[in-house]
Design an enzyme around this catalytic site. Sequence first.
Site, PDB file in Angstrom:
ATOM      1  N   GLY A 105       0.816  -1.215   0.000  1.00 43.18           N
ATOM      2  CA  GLY A 105       0.000   0.000   0.000  1.00 43.18           C
ATOM      3  C   GLY A 105       0.846   1.260   0.000  1.00 43.18           C
ATOM      4  O   GLY A 105       2.072   1.223   0.145  1.00 43.18           O
ATOM      5  N   ASP A 106       0.159   2.388  -0.236  1.00 44.37           N
ATOM      6  CA  ASP A 106       0.785   3.717  -0.199  1.00 44.37           C
ATOM      7  C   ASP A 106       1.898   3.869  -1.236  1.00 44.37           C
ATOM      8  O   ASP A 106       2.885   4.574  -1.015  1.00 44.37           O
ATOM      9  CB  ASP A 106       1.317   4.022   1.215  1.00 44.37           C
ATOM     10  CG  ASP A 106       0.238   3.848   2.262  1.00 44.37           C
ATOM     11  OD1 ASP A 106      -0.916   4.199   1.970  1.00 44.37           O
ATOM     12  OD2 ASP A 106       0.552   3.354   3.365  1.00 44.37           O
ATOM     13  N   GLU A 107       1.728   3.237  -2.373  1.00 45.31           N
ATOM     14  CA  GLU A 107       2.730   3.320  -3.435  1.00 45.31           C
ATOM     15  C   GLU A 107       2.611   4.624  -4.222  1.00 45.31           C
ATOM     16  O   GLU A 107       3.510   4.969  -5.002  1.00 45.31           O
ATOM     17  CB  GLU A 107       2.562   2.145  -4.417  1.00 45.31           C
ATOM     18  CG  GLU A 107       2.837   0.762  -3.835  1.00 45.31           C
ATOM     19  CD  GLU A 107       1.603   0.126  -3.212  1.00 45.31           C
ATOM     20  OE1 GLU A 107       0.561   0.811  -3.092  1.00 45.31           O
ATOM     21  OE2 GLU A 107       1.687  -1.054  -2.841  1.00 45.31           O
ATOM     22  N   LYS A 139      -0.800   5.354  -5.571  1.00 45.31           N
ATOM     23  CA  LYS A 139      -1.871   5.012  -6.516  1.00 45.31           C
ATOM     24  C   LYS A 139      -2.742   6.226  -6.830  1.00 45.31           C
ATOM     25  O   LYS A 139      -3.173   6.406  -7.961  1.00 45.31           O
ATOM     26  CB  LYS A 139      -2.745   3.884  -5.937  1.00 45.31           C
ATOM     27  CG  LYS A 139      -1.993   2.589  -5.717  1.00 45.31           C
ATOM     28  CD  LYS A 139      -2.853   1.534  -5.044  1.00 45.31           C
ATOM     29  CE  LYS A 139      -3.226   1.835  -3.615  1.00 45.31           C
ATOM     30  NZ  LYS A 139      -2.123   1.802  -2.639  1.00 45.31           N
ATOM     31  N   GLY A 196      -5.984   5.574   2.047  1.00 43.94           N
ATOM     32  CA  GLY A 196      -5.677   6.999   2.096  1.00 43.94           C
ATOM     33  C   GLY A 196      -4.827   7.338   0.891  1.00 43.94           C
ATOM     34  O   GLY A 196      -3.713   6.838   0.758  1.00 43.94           O
ATOM     35  N   HIS A 197      -5.391   8.099  -0.020  1.00 48.57           N
ATOM     36  CA  HIS A 197      -4.668   8.450  -1.253  1.00 48.57           C
ATOM     37  C   HIS A 197      -4.417   9.950  -1.270  1.00 48.57           C
ATOM     38  O   HIS A 197      -5.355  10.735  -1.136  1.00 48.57           O
ATOM     39  CB  HIS A 197      -5.491   8.087  -2.484  1.00 48.57           C
ATOM     40  CG  HIS A 197      -5.920   6.657  -2.522  1.00 48.57           C
ATOM     41  ND1 HIS A 197      -5.040   5.608  -2.380  1.00 48.57           N
ATOM     42  CD2 HIS A 197      -7.142   6.084  -2.683  1.00 48.57           C
ATOM     43  CE1 HIS A 197      -5.701   4.474  -2.455  1.00 48.57           C
ATOM     44  NE2 HIS A 197      -6.983   4.733  -2.630  1.00 48.57           N
ATOM     45  N   GLN A 223      -5.424  -0.330  -1.044  1.00 51.28           N
ATOM     46  CA  GLN A 223      -4.471  -1.322  -0.523  1.00 51.28           C
ATOM     47  C   GLN A 223      -3.554  -1.840  -1.644  1.00 51.28           C
ATOM     48  O   GLN A 223      -3.300  -1.110  -2.577  1.00 51.28           O
ATOM     49  CB  GLN A 223      -5.185  -2.455   0.221  1.00 51.28           C
ATOM     50  CG  GLN A 223      -5.899  -2.000   1.484  1.00 51.28           C
ATOM     51  CD  GLN A 223      -7.205  -1.269   1.205  1.00 51.28           C
ATOM     52  OE1 GLN A 223      -8.055  -1.742   0.462  1.00 51.28           O
ATOM     53  NE2 GLN A 223      -7.401  -0.119   1.803  1.00 51.28           N
ATOM     54  N   THR A 232      -4.167   7.893   6.594  1.00 45.94           N
ATOM     55  CA  THR A 232      -5.417   7.583   7.287  1.00 45.94           C
ATOM     56  C   THR A 232      -5.246   7.643   8.806  1.00 45.94           C
ATOM     57  O   THR A 232      -6.039   8.242   9.504  1.00 45.94           O
ATOM     58  CB  THR A 232      -5.913   6.180   6.857  1.00 45.94           C
ATOM     59  OG1 THR A 232      -6.146   6.232   5.463  1.00 45.94           O
ATOM     60  CG2 THR A 232      -7.204   5.791   7.558  1.00 45.94           C
TER      61      THR A 232
HETATM   62  P1  GDP Z   1      -1.684   5.562  -2.210  1.00 44.32           P
HETATM   63  O1  GDP Z   1      -2.391   5.081  -0.995  1.00 44.32           O
HETATM   64  O2  GDP Z   1      -1.084   4.455  -3.011  1.00 44.32           O
HETATM   65  O3  GDP Z   1      -2.531   6.473  -3.059  1.00 44.32           O
HETATM   66  O4  GDP Z   1      -0.438   6.423  -1.706  1.00 44.32           O
HETATM   67  P2  GDP Z   1      -0.411   7.504  -0.500  1.00 44.32           P
HETATM   68  O5  GDP Z   1      -1.029   8.752  -0.975  1.00 44.32           O
HETATM   69  O6  GDP Z   1      -0.907   6.880   0.759  1.00 44.32           O
HETATM   70  O7  GDP Z   1       1.149   7.666  -0.279  1.00 44.32           O
HETATM   71  C1  GDP Z   1       1.995   8.097  -1.306  1.00 44.32           C
HETATM   72  C2  GDP Z   1       2.685   9.398  -0.863  1.00 44.32           C
HETATM   73  O8  GDP Z   1       3.747   9.673  -1.750  1.00 44.32           O
HETATM   74  C3  GDP Z   1       1.785  10.623  -0.944  1.00 44.32           C
HETATM   75  O9  GDP Z   1       2.165  11.505   0.072  1.00 44.32           O
HETATM   76  C4  GDP Z   1       2.070  11.192  -2.321  1.00 44.32           C
HETATM   77  O10 GDP Z   1       1.840  12.590  -2.395  1.00 44.32           O
HETATM   78  C5  GDP Z   1       3.542  10.903  -2.440  1.00 44.32           C
HETATM   79  N1  GDP Z   1       4.046  10.661  -3.798  1.00 44.32           N
HETATM   80  C6  GDP Z   1       3.453  10.006  -4.831  1.00 44.32           C
HETATM   81  N2  GDP Z   1       4.305   9.888  -5.876  1.00 44.32           N
HETATM   82  C7  GDP Z   1       5.466  10.470  -5.480  1.00 44.32           C
HETATM   83  C8  GDP Z   1       6.751  10.632  -6.083  1.00 44.32           C
HETATM   84  O11 GDP Z   1       7.013  10.195  -7.208  1.00 44.32           O
HETATM   85  N3  GDP Z   1       7.710  11.277  -5.343  1.00 44.32           N
HETATM   86  C9  GDP Z   1       7.463  11.744  -4.085  1.00 44.32           C
HETATM   87  N4  GDP Z   1       8.466  12.362  -3.430  1.00 44.32           N
HETATM   88  N5  GDP Z   1       6.278  11.590  -3.479  1.00 44.32           N
HETATM   89  C10 GDP Z   1       5.293  10.964  -4.155  1.00 44.32           C
HETATM   90  P1  IMO Z   2      -3.910   2.515   0.653  1.00 47.64           P
HETATM   91  O1  IMO Z   2      -5.085   2.345  -0.254  1.00 47.64           O
HETATM   92  C1  IMO Z   2      -1.356   0.753   3.733  1.00 47.64           C
HETATM   93  C2  IMO Z   2      -3.217  -2.239   6.329  1.00 47.64           C
HETATM   94  C3  IMO Z   2      -3.370  -1.875   7.787  1.00 47.64           C
HETATM   95  C4  IMO Z   2      -3.256  -3.243   8.432  1.00 47.64           C
HETATM   96  C5  IMO Z   2      -3.980  -4.146   7.422  1.00 47.64           C
HETATM   97  C6  IMO Z   2      -5.434  -4.438   7.782  1.00 47.64           C
HETATM   98  O2  IMO Z   2      -3.742   3.900   1.168  1.00 47.64           O
HETATM   99  O3  IMO Z   2      -2.667   1.940   0.056  1.00 47.64           O
HETATM  100  P2  IMO Z   2      -7.657  -2.974   7.684  1.00 47.64           P
HETATM  101  O4  IMO Z   2      -8.025  -1.697   8.383  1.00 47.64           O
HETATM  102  O5  IMO Z   2      -7.693  -2.886   6.200  1.00 47.64           O
HETATM  103  O6  IMO Z   2      -8.411  -4.162   8.198  1.00 47.64           O
HETATM  104  O7  IMO Z   2      -6.112  -3.222   8.104  1.00 47.64           O
HETATM  105  O8  IMO Z   2      -3.932  -3.458   6.177  1.00 47.64           O
HETATM  106  N1  IMO Z   2      -3.810  -1.280   5.380  1.00 47.64           N
HETATM  107  C7  IMO Z   2      -3.086  -0.412   4.640  1.00 47.64           C
HETATM  108  N2  IMO Z   2      -1.762  -0.166   4.615  1.00 47.64           N
HETATM  109  N3  IMO Z   2      -2.171   1.405   2.876  1.00 47.64           N
HETATM  110  C8  IMO Z   2      -3.495   1.147   2.866  1.00 47.64           C
HETATM  111  O9  IMO Z   2      -4.344   1.662   1.950  1.00 47.64           O
HETATM  112  C9  IMO Z   2      -4.016   0.228   3.811  1.00 47.64           C
HETATM  113  N4  IMO Z   2      -5.265  -0.228   4.084  1.00 47.64           N
HETATM  114  C10 IMO Z   2      -5.113  -1.153   5.033  1.00 47.64           C
HETATM  115  O10 IMO Z   2      -2.350  -1.009   8.224  1.00 47.64           O
HETATM  116  O11 IMO Z   2      -1.913  -3.649   8.466  1.00 47.64           O
HETATM  117 MG    MG Z   3      -2.341   5.321   1.058  1.00 51.80          MG
END
Ligand code: GDP
Ligand code: IMO
Ligand code: MG
Length: 428
Positions: free
Chosen positions: A12-14, A16, A40-41, A223, A299
Amino acid sequence: MPAIVLIGAQWGDEGKGKATDLLSGSVDYVVKFNGGNNAGHTVVIDGETYALHLLPSGILSSGVVPVIGNGVVIDLGVLFEEIDALEARGVDTSALIVSANAHILPPYNRTLDKVVERFLGSRRIGTTGRGVGPTYADKMSRVGLRIQDLFDEKILRQKVEGALVQKNQLLVKVFNRRAVTVDEIVDELLSYAERLRPMVRDTSLLLCQALDDGRNVVLEGGQATLLDVDHGTYPFVTSSNPTAGGACTGAGIPPARIDGVITVMKAYTTRVGEGPFPTELTGADGVRLRKDGGEFGVTTGRPRRCGWLDAVIGRYAVRINGTTDFVLTKLDVLSGWDSIPVCVAYDVDGVRHDEMPMTQTEFHHAKPIYEYFEGWDGDISGARRLADLPAAARRYVDAVEEMCGAPISAVGVGPGRESIIPVRDLIR
Ligand code: GDP
Ligand code: IMO
Ligand code: MG
């Protein structure tokens, strides 16, 4: 008429949200197909930061129809809070469509998520505490509530009554919490019904017709691959299928209609919550990656665990999802290291594994076997072509593509919408 799946490769949190935003100029529909407000995006547009949880990232782009698919679990209070917060910032959310078959996340499941975690103690999952797991459990146990039930009060009441027979036993007798009444739950849920009604549709029908009409549809996963309840690091996973197969069931689009699978992969690895993480850096290097990458949950605000890129996971994500394109994000965060390790295989109790090990025990024992790549210095956030990158950064990108086995079609070099190196068209 492409239907494109966009999902995460790791835990997660790549990035997306940013990747979806990148496509939005050429897309008609963005569909969230799994998860709930555990996601959380972050999307950064003209220096303004938006954090999305239940709403598809496409809601920020005019001309895109945002859709919440049947595979999502919806906390109605959170949905309307999120809508109101965006409207207050001038974002038009009026095009939002919600599936009649999506499940409602009722308040008692938020309570249960938290108390179950507390009771698990050292065996806890580290959930986001939003009630997502118990709501998917209800769906599978056939005691869930669906969006369509809001429009038939008699049915809604019957279903809440049925659910509370078990839930109140659990709340009171096992977890020492107060019982909830049918009336309080029904009244709360019905308070959202009229506002929701105009948004509710048969979204499978809508999306299949849109594809027939030649529209572009992006299916956006919350996720990621290793949080998938079937293919992830079970039990340290979420309760849905964030992988490409889940996009079909979660949106009601048949597999043969999917034209591409974009897999978003961070240039290193992070994880929130508990569970195994072979390349985790627990010392100063991990602290440095967390600081440089701003790795704190959108989140829950929890610090994310950080480590090096794991190419075994990259290859696994390609295999499970049928990746056609990678978007490699956060390359800019890796500037300033002399040498950058990438895990190419695992040592599991003295045996080399080039692929994900079969069992949980083996994965817990996996020690990374690293290959080391030359680092680079300086701010690369202004790069807009691969040729703008330092030679060592280009070699890193090439090596990741080679090791993971799918083309890297875009490289993120900063959080902003513009901070991207397009390599090839993502919608073809
Ligand atoms: P998601 O859940 O996959 O949508 O990712 P998140 O938003 O939770 O986490 C990604 C974080 O990296 C966010 O704070 C974005 O603003 C940031 N982000 C995304 N792409 C890049 C990038 O190429 N470089 C940097 N420095 N930050 C990025
Ligand atoms: P995005 O979409 C990172 C993790 C939680 C926990 C496990 C189970 O932003 O990438 P849950 O509340 O889903 O039952 O928790 O999954 N988790 C995430 N980790 N990014 C997320 O979403 C996540 N959504 C759930 O931390 O380990
Ligand atoms: Mg996220």
